[in-house]
Motif scaffolding. Structure first.
Motif, mmCIF file in Angstrom:
data_model
loop_
_atom_site.group_PDB
_atom_site.id
_atom_site.type_symbol
_atom_site.label_atom_id
_atom_site.label_comp_id
_atom_site.label_asym_id
_atom_site.label_seq_id
_atom_site.Cartn_x
_atom_site.Cartn_y
_atom_site.Cartn_z
ATOM 1 N N SER A 14 0.841 -1.191 0.000
ATOM 2 C CA SER A 14 0.000 0.000 0.000
ATOM 3 C C SER A 14 0.877 1.242 0.000
ATOM 4 O O SER A 14 1.920 1.285 0.666
ATOM 5 N N ALA A 15 0.440 2.270 -0.719
ATOM 6 C CA ALA A 15 1.187 3.522 -0.751
ATOM 7 C C ALA A 15 1.273 4.168 0.631
ATOM 8 O O ALA A 15 2.200 4.938 0.910
ATOM 9 N N ARG A 16 0.333 3.823 1.512
ATOM 10 C CA ARG A 16 0.293 4.496 2.828
ATOM 11 C C ARG A 16 1.528 4.227 3.671
ATOM 12 O O ARG A 16 1.842 4.992 4.577
ATOM 13 N N PHE A 17 2.233 3.121 3.385
ATOM 14 C CA PHE A 17 3.409 2.809 4.179
ATOM 15 C C PHE A 17 4.539 3.810 3.979
ATOM 16 O O PHE A 17 5.492 3.828 4.759
ATOM 17 N N PHE A 18 4.465 4.627 2.960
ATOM 18 C CA PHE A 18 5.576 5.512 2.627
ATOM 19 C C PHE A 18 5.203 6.988 2.735
ATOM 20 O O PHE A 18 6.011 7.842 2.385
ATOM 21 N N ARG A 19 4.034 7.272 3.232
ATOM 22 C CA ARG A 19 3.614 8.672 3.344
ATOM 23 C C ARG A 19 4.386 9.422 4.420
ATOM 24 O O ARG A 19 4.498 10.637 4.366
ATOM 25 N N GLY A 20 4.921 8.697 5.397
ATOM 26 C CA GLY A 20 5.700 9.347 6.443
ATOM 27 C C GLY A 20 7.192 9.302 6.197
ATOM 28 O O GLY A 20 7.977 9.675 7.065
ATOM 29 N N GLY A 21 7.582 8.839 5.008
ATOM 30 C CA GLY A 21 9.001 8.718 4.693
ATOM 31 C C GLY A 21 9.339 7.275 4.343
ATOM 32 O O GLY A 21 8.474 6.414 4.232
ATOM 33 N N SER A 22 10.621 7.023 4.176
ATOM 34 C CA SER A 22 11.043 5.673 3.804
ATOM 35 C C SER A 22 10.669 4.682 4.897
ATOM 36 O O SER A 22 10.591 5.034 6.080
ATOM 37 N N ASN A 23 10.470 3.434 4.501
ATOM 38 C CA ASN A 23 10.017 2.414 5.437
ATOM 39 C C ASN A 23 10.568 1.061 4.979
ATOM 40 O O ASN A 23 9.921 0.332 4.231
ATOM 41 N N THR A 24 11.771 0.752 5.413
ATOM 42 C CA THR A 24 12.322 -0.557 5.050
ATOM 43 C C THR A 24 11.727 -1.666 5.904
ATOM 44 O O THR A 24 11.835 -2.836 5.539
ATOM 45 N N TYR A 25 11.088 -1.321 7.019
ATOM 46 C CA TYR A 25 10.550 -2.357 7.898
ATOM 47 C C TYR A 25 9.453 -3.166 7.212
ATOM 48 O O TYR A 25 9.401 -4.386 7.346
ATOM 49 N N VAL A 26 8.576 -2.500 6.479
ATOM 50 C CA VAL A 26 7.525 -3.237 5.784
ATOM 51 C C VAL A 26 8.135 -4.107 4.684
ATOM 52 O O VAL A 26 7.653 -5.209 4.401
ATOM 53 N N VAL A 27 9.214 -3.645 4.068
ATOM 54 C CA VAL A 27 9.901 -4.445 3.050
ATOM 55 C C VAL A 27 10.523 -5.682 3.695
ATOM 56 O O VAL A 27 10.409 -6.801 3.181
ATOM 57 N N VAL A 28 11.188 -5.484 4.832
ATOM 58 C CA VAL A 28 11.771 -6.617 5.566
ATOM 59 C C VAL A 28 10.695 -7.628 5.937
ATOM 60 O O VAL A 28 10.884 -8.843 5.795
ATOM 61 N N HIS A 29 9.561 -7.126 6.401
ATOM 62 C CA HIS A 29 8.462 -8.000 6.826
ATOM 63 C C HIS A 29 7.956 -8.856 5.665
ATOM 64 O O HIS A 29 7.881 -10.087 5.770
ATOM 65 N N GLU A 30 7.607 -8.203 4.555
ATOM 66 C CA GLU A 30 7.028 -8.956 3.440
ATOM 67 C C GLU A 30 8.039 -9.885 2.789
ATOM 68 O O GLU A 30 7.679 -10.975 2.320
ATOM 69 N N LEU A 31 9.295 -9.489 2.749
ATOM 70 C CA LEU A 31 10.308 -10.370 2.164
ATOM 71 C C LEU A 31 10.617 -11.551 3.077
ATOM 72 O O LEU A 31 10.931 -12.646 2.591
ATOM 73 N N ALA A 32 10.514 -11.369 4.397
ATOM 74 C CA ALA A 32 10.682 -12.511 5.302
ATOM 75 C C ALA A 32 9.603 -13.561 5.044
ATOM 76 O O ALA A 32 9.838 -14.770 5.206
ATOM 77 N N HIS A 33 8.435 -13.105 4.618
ATOM 78 C CA HIS A 33 7.363 -14.042 4.286
ATOM 79 C C HIS A 33 7.725 -14.956 3.112
ATOM 80 O O HIS A 33 7.094 -16.009 2.946
ATOM 81 N N GLN A 34 8.690 -14.573 2.307
ATOM 82 C CA GLN A 34 9.060 -15.463 1.207
ATOM 83 C C GLN A 34 9.523 -16.812 1.751
ATOM 84 O O GLN A 34 9.322 -17.846 1.114
ATOM 85 N N TRP A 35 10.127 -16.802 2.934
ATOM 86 C CA TRP A 35 10.481 -18.038 3.631
ATOM 87 C C TRP A 35 9.302 -18.541 4.471
ATOM 88 O O TRP A 35 8.960 -19.721 4.407
ATOM 89 N N PHE A 36 8.713 -17.622 5.252
ATOM 90 C CA PHE A 36 7.709 -17.984 6.246
ATOM 91 C C PHE A 36 6.322 -17.549 5.765
ATOM 92 O O PHE A 36 5.902 -16.416 5.971
#
Length: 502
Positions: free
Chosen positions: A306-328
């Motif tokens: 969602s675009a809303r994750f970046f309205r407050g600035g960069s957000n690598t945490y959501v990227v880390v979260h969704e990419l961790a799901h590639q395993w889990f």
């Protein structure tokens, strides 16, 4: 052949002076795989190996036409079987013969072939269909999202119903080919690698083709159609990386989205060091148009944000979260939806580990903050992450308390055993499914410790656990392991607040 074999066996039995019991007649497959939370999701009686989805989409009217070919094998003698699907069906063929199709419930399509299917028999099911997906409702919602310039097929736990017929449960994974024809100048993005470059089809139309060669749960297959800026690159491991950004993103946060999602290959490289080799053939991400969706989802090889994750600035945490799901969640999927903490707890804990690696708060400090954040009488503690119930599958406790459970496991067994457990889990269940009991058994085998009480306390007790007896020495070692200590509690709070929606 089957009738001839039965006759031969019966003749032999008669000559031998014995009587054989009559063979059971083919029976309908059940309209569900027996999931405790969603009993009518998925279908029994067959196992799918491949979906070939060929579509045409008209953005101005939100009309979708398509043909999906399903390659499967009957797992029982079948007189009929179900598919999860809600668009209007034009025709169905089973093994090249016209079959009948009837609807039951809000998403079940009952297919009756002209002759029964024997257990072990290959099935080629061809379904032709059309409709306006955003006008169809099932499970109380419309999961297909019409956008100003196209559409999004992104959702969990159900999504396929709105664009391709399927055995819609993570217990039945398959490989995919997705081919979509759209008007010239419109992008159509899906999972995996492009099996061929976008190519003119007829005057005014372009076809986009995608292939996923690793087994994938049906809800993880996605479609993003619209005006997107595409970027391509090569990851450190040599894989293709494709990222896509809606051209409707506002300039004041479009750069923040790129500054986050463009770090995909870096994050996957880092997570591979923790969780084991990356399990898929491609990498990337898609940032959706503003307002299209309010969550992020771990679509296999290419999460959608969602675009809303970046309205407050960069957000690598959501990227880390969704990419961790590639395993889990993606490679190791839940056997039933009640085990969802195995997806969300690990993805959330990956954020804690990233925070520590980035010097923005150690895993222990984030645990301490999270534990203190929820008072004992908070509803947060009433949800059991190990069995949250269908209504609370995506409750915050599944995410946060799931991560807290993993942290307590790490404290109890130590880093060496903990990461051995994690990597063994992703290896032994690769491209398959897992349960909480299997994870607990693995943790006990590798650690040599009895861990029932720990998991019972953190996953299945609807009350705030007492951490007074947590191993202080282990907690101290985790604090010392951080490369940098956070400058203030604000850093920890920021890390905690950036947990993703899915």
């Amino acid at each position: 052949m089957r009738r001839a074999l039965v006759a031969l066996i019966a003749t032999a039995a008669t000559l031998a002076g014995t009587t054989l019991p009559a063979l059971a007649a083919p029976a309908p497959g059940a309209p569900g795989l027996g999931d405790e939370y969603f009993p009518d999701y998925g279908n029994s009686g067959y196992d799918v190996s491949h979906y070939d989805i060929r579509l045409r989409y008209y953005p101005d009217t939100d009309t979708l036409t398509g043909t999906t070919t399903i390659l499967a094998t009957a797992t029982q003698d079948l007189s009929s079987f179900n598919l999860d699907f809600i668009l209007d069906v034009t025709s169905v063929r089973v093994n090249n013969r016209v079959a009948t199709a009837a609807r039951t419930g809000d998403h079940e399509l009952v297919v009756t072939p002209p002759r029964g299917l024997a257990a072990g028999q290959p099935m080629t099911v061809v379904v032709q269909y059309s409709g306006v997906p955003s006008s169809k409702r099932a499970a109380g919602s419309t999961a297909w999202t019409k956008t100003p310039d196209g559409a999004l097929a992104v959702g969990e736990p159900e999504m396929s119903w709105w664009w391709f017929p399927a055995n819609d449960h993570p217990a039945d994974k398959a490989t995919f080919d997705v081919s979509v024809s759209v008007p010239d100048g419109v992008e159509a993005i899906s999972n995996g690698v492009q099996s061929r470059p976008p190519s003119p089809e007829i005057l005014g139309w372009t076809r986009w083709s995608w292939r996923s060669v690793k087994p994938m749960a049906t809800y993880l297959a996605f479609l993003a159609i619209g005006q997107y800026d595409l970027r391509t690159d090569t990851a450190p491991n040599g894989q293709p990386v494709l990222t896509a950004y809606s051209q409707l993103l506002a300039p004041d946060y479009a750069d923040a989205a790129r500054a986050s999602v463009e770090r995909t290959a870096e994050v996957i490289d880092w997570e591979s060091g923790l969780f084991g080799p990356y399990p898929f053939e491609a990498q990337g991400g898609v940032v959706a148009p503003p307002g299209a969706i309010s969550f992020a989802l771990e679509n296999q090889t290419r999460p959608v944000y969602s675009a809303r994750f970046f309205r407050g600035g960069s957000n690598t945490y959501v990227v880390v979260h969704e990419l961790a799901h590639q395993w889990f969640g993606d490679s190791v999927s839940v056997a039933q939806w009640k085990h969802i903490w195995l997806n969300e707890g690990f993805a959330s804990y990956a954020e804690w580990l990233w925070s520590q690696a980035q010097g923005e708060g150690t895993a222990q400090e984030i645990f301490d903050y999270t534990y203190a954040h929820y008072p004992a009488d908070s509803p947060f503690w009433s949800v059991k992450p190990g069995d949250p119930g269908a209504a609370d599958v995506f409750d915050g406790a599944v995410y946060d308390r799931g991560a807290m459970t993993l942290h307590q496991l790490r404290l109890a067994v130590g880093d060496t055993a903990f990461f051995d457990i994690v990597r063994t889990w992703t290896t032994t269940h690769r491209y398959g499914n897992g349960t909480t009991d299997e994870f607990v058994a693995l943790a006990e085998r590798i650690s040599g410790k009895e861990l029932d009480a720990l998991f019972q306390t953190w996953l299945f007790t609807p009350a705030k656990p007492d951490v007074a007896t947590a191993p202080a020495a282990s907690a101290a070692s985790l604090r010392a392991a951080a490369p940098h200590q956070p400058k203030s509690w604000a850093a920890i709070q920021r890390a905690h607040a950036l947990l993703s929606g899915h």
